[in-house]
Design an enzyme around this catalytic site. Structure first.
Site, PDB file in Angstrom:
ATOM      1  N   ASP A  33       0.868  -1.230  -0.085  1.00  0.00           N
ATOM      2  CA  ASP A  33       0.070   0.023   0.071  1.00  0.00           C
ATOM      3  C   ASP A  33       0.834   1.264   0.155  1.00  0.00           C
ATOM      4  OD1 ASP A  33      -3.301   0.153   0.985  1.00  0.00           O
ATOM      5  OD2 ASP A  33      -2.118   2.041   0.528  1.00  0.00           O
ATOM      6  N   ILE A  34       0.230   2.333  -0.519  1.00  0.00           N
ATOM      7  CA  ILE A  34       1.074   3.678  -0.483  1.00  0.00           C
ATOM      8  C   ILE A  34       0.974   4.349   0.966  1.00  0.00           C
ATOM      9  CG2 ILE A  34      -0.876   4.960  -1.316  1.00  0.00           C
ATOM     10  CD1 ILE A  34       1.043   6.224  -2.998  1.00  0.00           C
ATOM     11  N   GLY A  73      -5.981  -2.534  -4.849  1.00  0.00           N
ATOM     12  CA  GLY A  73      -5.560  -1.019  -4.602  1.00  0.00           C
ATOM     13  C   GLY A  73      -6.434   0.037  -5.557  1.00  0.00           C
ATOM     14  N   GLY A  74      -6.201   1.206  -5.013  1.00  0.00           N
ATOM     15  CA  GLY A  74      -7.018   2.289  -5.885  1.00  0.00           C
ATOM     16  C   GLY A  74      -8.032   3.127  -5.217  1.00  0.00           C
ATOM     17  N   SER A  76     -11.408   3.809  -4.057  1.00  0.00           N
ATOM     18  CA  SER A  76     -12.524   2.875  -4.005  1.00  0.00           C
ATOM     19  C   SER A  76     -13.701   3.496  -3.702  1.00  0.00           C
ATOM     20  CB  SER A  76     -12.253   2.161  -2.608  1.00  0.00           C
ATOM     21  OG  SER A  76     -12.151   2.746  -1.575  1.00  0.00           O
ATOM     22  N   TYR A 140     -15.941   6.699 -11.123  1.00  0.00           N
ATOM     23  CA  TYR A 140     -15.558   5.615 -10.337  1.00  0.00           C
ATOM     24  C   TYR A 140     -15.726   4.333 -11.056  1.00  0.00           C
ATOM     25  CZ  TYR A 140     -15.349   2.045  -6.862  1.00  0.00           C
ATOM     26  OH  TYR A 140     -15.368   0.640  -6.084  1.00  0.00           O
ATOM     27  N   LYS A 144     -13.871   1.257 -12.894  1.00  0.00           N
ATOM     28  CA  LYS A 144     -13.660  -0.240 -12.440  1.00  0.00           C
ATOM     29  C   LYS A 144     -13.948  -1.146 -13.543  1.00  0.00           C
ATOM     30  CE  LYS A 144     -12.763  -0.358  -8.245  1.00  0.00           C
ATOM     31  NZ  LYS A 144     -11.543  -1.162  -7.910  1.00  0.00           N
ATOM     32  N   SER A 169     -22.031  -4.082  -1.478  1.00  0.00           N
ATOM     33  CA  SER A 169     -21.488  -2.925  -0.442  1.00  0.00           C
ATOM     34  C   SER A 169     -21.080  -3.828   0.933  1.00  0.00           C
ATOM     35  CB  SER A 169     -23.093  -2.623   0.308  1.00  0.00           C
ATOM     36  OG  SER A 169     -23.631  -1.271  -0.631  1.00  0.00           O
TER      37      SER A 169
HETATM   38  C1  15L Z   1     -18.189   0.578  -3.800  1.00  0.00           C
HETATM   39  O1  15L Z   1     -17.725  -0.032  -4.891  1.00  0.00           O
HETATM   40  C2  15L Z   1     -17.138   1.224  -2.926  1.00  0.00           C
HETATM   41  O2  15L Z   1     -15.812   0.805  -2.875  1.00  0.00           O
HETATM   42  C3  15L Z   1     -17.768   1.605  -1.585  1.00  0.00           C
HETATM   43  O3  15L Z   1     -16.926   2.781  -0.999  1.00  0.00           O
HETATM   44  C4  15L Z   1     -19.096   1.795  -1.221  1.00  0.00           C
HETATM   45  O4  15L Z   1     -19.635   2.897  -1.715  1.00  0.00           O
HETATM   46  C5  15L Z   1     -19.837   0.563  -1.928  1.00  0.00           C
HETATM   47  O5  15L Z   1     -19.504   0.627  -3.299  1.00  0.00           O
HETATM   48  C6  15L Z   1     -21.518   0.899  -1.999  1.00  0.00           C
HETATM   49  O6  15L Z   1     -21.924   1.211  -2.986  1.00  0.00           O
HETATM   50  O7  15L Z   1     -21.945   0.454  -1.013  1.00  0.00           O
END
Ligand code: 15L
Length: 266
Positions: A33-34, A73-74, A76, A140, A144, A169
């Site tokens: 991880d960074i 990583g990234g 999220s 986002y 993905k 989630s």
């Molecule tokens: C995701 O993909 C995210 O990584 C996380 O932060 C949440 O927001 C989740 O979805 C979600 O929608 O509950």
């Protein structure tokens, strides 16, 4: 022989949980991880690596002798700009896959998201299939979906085994209405990753990462095909959720991505 697993994004919420739950005899974790990470515990069979998944040289080094990369990583969630998603999520995923290929790593498990397909409706009454065509709900989500495309390319062109997990989630417990169908519990998350690590010769797969929720709308066919058997059920928390639900999660109620589909969501 000791199994070598590299986890990118090891300091993130899922990464920290997997660091603990994936511990096994004959397994060694490389935690990359960074961000700073919790120091190694006594006897913890792991190595901490401070590096960015966008750094080709660091990724190539980290991939040496690795059996499986879990690429978490990234960035999220939402809230970042286009340049950041391109650099960290899209370019980062490319760098991880390319380093894995060059280092001879046979398998990558990619933490994708339901937000890659978040603009698909959630209320048709028909099971949402595996391999749903991308219909991202946000930048986002686009990042993905792009990551999944890169995984597909590296499988087809270079023979890498790649399992893309469209994670719902992830929470210790479901906290909103949407989670009644898309919750992924920590225990099931571990079972999901263990299945993706262990399943023989997966090729290229896209698998829903959700628990055994009574109000499930997603197919678990591919999940079962890789040996993932979820056991937790968001319904057990339904009464608390109804009381808790806050207005944000009422938005986007007709779509898989929920609030991420709202025009005001960044
Ligand atoms: C995701 O993909 C995210 O990584 C996380 O932060 C949440 O927001 C989740 O979805 C979600 O929608 O509950």
């Amino acid at each position: 022989m000791t199994q070598q697993i590299l986890i990118t994004g090891a300091a993130g919420i899922i990464g920290v949980s997997l660091r603990d739950s994936l511990r096994q005899p004959d397994r060694h974790l490389r935690l990359l991880d960074i961000k700073p990470q919790i120091e190694l515990g006594t006897g913890e069979a792991a190595q901490l690596i401070e590096a960015s998944c966008t750094d080709p040289a660091a990724m190539f080094d980290a991939c040496q002798g690795v059996d499986v990369v879990l690429h978490l990583g990234g960035l999220s969630t939402g809230g970042f700009n286009w340049e950041q998603y391109v650099d960290v999520n899209i370019n980062g995923t490319y760098r991880v896959l390319d380093a894995a290929r060059r280092a001879g790593v046979p398998r990558v498990v990619y933490a994708s998201s339901h937000h890659a397909v978040g603009f698909h409706p959630s209320d048709t009454g028909v099971t949402v299939p595996d391999y749903l065509f991308p219909r991202p709900d946000s930048l986002y989500g686009v990042s993905k979906a792009a990551g999944e495309s890169l995984c597909s390319l590296f499988h087809d062109r270079h023979g890498l085994d790649v399992v893309c997990l469209r994670i719902g989630s992830y929470r210790t417990r479901p906290t909103d209405q949407r989670a009644l169908f898309n919750w992924l519990s920590p225990g099931d998350c571990t079972r999901l990753f263990e299945a993706a690590i262990a399943t023989p010769a997966p090729g290229f797969r896209v698998v829903w990462g959700v628990s055994a929720n009574a109000r499930a709308i997603m197919s678990l066919d591919e999940a079962h095909a890789i040996g993932y058997v979820p056991i937790d059920n968001a319904e057990d928390y339904a009464e608390q959720i109804n009381a808790d639900t806050h207005s944000l999660h009422a938005q986007g109620g007709h779509f898989i991505g929920g609030p991420f589909t709202d025009v005001t969501f960044e």
